[in-house]
Write a protein that holds these residues in place. Structure first.
Motif, PDB file in Angstrom:
ATOM      1  N   UNK A  41      -1.309  -3.305   2.788  1.00  0.00           N
ATOM      2  CA  UNK A  41      -2.635  -4.075   2.738  1.00  0.00           C
ATOM      3  C   UNK A  41      -3.280  -3.581   1.467  1.00  0.00           C
ATOM      4  N   UNK A  42      -3.081  -4.023   0.378  1.00  0.00           N
ATOM      5  CA  UNK A  42      -3.682  -3.616  -0.931  1.00  0.00           C
ATOM      6  C   UNK A  42      -3.655  -1.974  -1.243  1.00  0.00           C
ATOM      7  N   UNK A  43      -2.391  -1.368  -0.789  1.00  0.00           N
ATOM      8  CA  UNK A  43      -2.311  -0.004  -1.320  1.00  0.00           C
ATOM      9  C   UNK A  43      -1.219  -0.018  -2.313  1.00  0.00           C
ATOM     10  N   UNK A  44      -0.709   1.119  -2.329  1.00  0.00           N
ATOM     11  CA  UNK A  44       0.426   1.134  -3.562  1.00  0.00           C
ATOM     12  C   UNK A  44       1.646   2.053  -2.959  1.00  0.00           C
ATOM     13  N   UNK A  45       2.890   1.435  -3.402  1.00  0.00           N
ATOM     14  CA  UNK A  45       3.995   2.016  -3.298  1.00  0.00           C
ATOM     15  C   UNK A  45       4.770   2.107  -4.223  1.00  0.00           C
TER      16      UNK A  45
END
Length: 194
Positions: A179-183
């Motif tokens: 949900x709008x994070x980074x991987x």
């Protein structure tokens, strides 16, 4: 009189036989993991240093608000310091679940999509792997090493191996929902079933 003696002796022999058959099964009962606080403070400057499965379970409980005497912290930061094996031999050579074993279940870090539960910290695997995670709940949502990564959450440089994830929806090996994070630079070599 001989009949009375034979009957209790037969009963004792049968009881001994049954006990002998049950004892190995009891000894193979599911082991447990005692969550252990890792070194570090969970800050950007001094992240938790996770190198054992006990420390990984402690971190998941901290983020999910399941530790006694510790305040829930969805923005705690952590790094891996070693490869971690939670369960051994979860999958066979064809990546099917090995049946007949009692695996220690995994509860994902960041248990739901709500802003209060999604993981918003930084987790750097430093190139290490986590293997043997096990979730077999066909009614579950937000399943993986991380259930949900919220805004500002960042997961990087970690691999998930020899793990089994079965769920209803919104799941994966590394992360169930972003949900709008980074991987970044993450990998999964596990079985994922929806």
């Amino acid at each position: 009189m001989k009949k009375n003696f034979v009957k209790p002796r037969w009963l004792f022999t049968m009881l001994l036989f049954v006990t002998t058959m049950i004892m190995p099964t009891m000894m193979l009962a599911k082991e447990s993991i005692t969550p252990t606080r890792p070194e570090g403070e969970g800050t950007v400057e001094n992240p938790y240093q996770i190198g054992t499965r006990e420390e990984l379970y402690w971190f998941a409980r901290l983020v999910n608000g399941k530790l006694e005497n510790e305040k829930k912290n969805t923005s705690a930061n952590a790094i891996l310091t070693d490869d971690i094996i939670v369960n051994t031999g979860v999958l066979d050579a064809n990546k099917n679940l090995v049946s007949g074993k009692d695996f220690i279940p995994w509860t994902p870090i960041g248990k739901s999509v709500s802003d209060a539960d999604a993981y918003t910290g930084t987790f750097d695997g430093k190139g290490y792997t986590i293997s043997g995670l096990y979730i077999d709940k066909t009614s579950s949502y937000y399943v993986g090493l991380f259930g949900c990564i919220g805004a500002n959450g960042k997961i990087s440089n970690v691999g998930v191996l020899d793990s089994y994830f079965q769920f209803r929806a919104l799941g994966g090996g590394v992360c169930g929902m972003n949900k709008n994070g980074e991987l970044q630079n993450c990998s999964n070599s596990s079985t994922v079933i929806c």
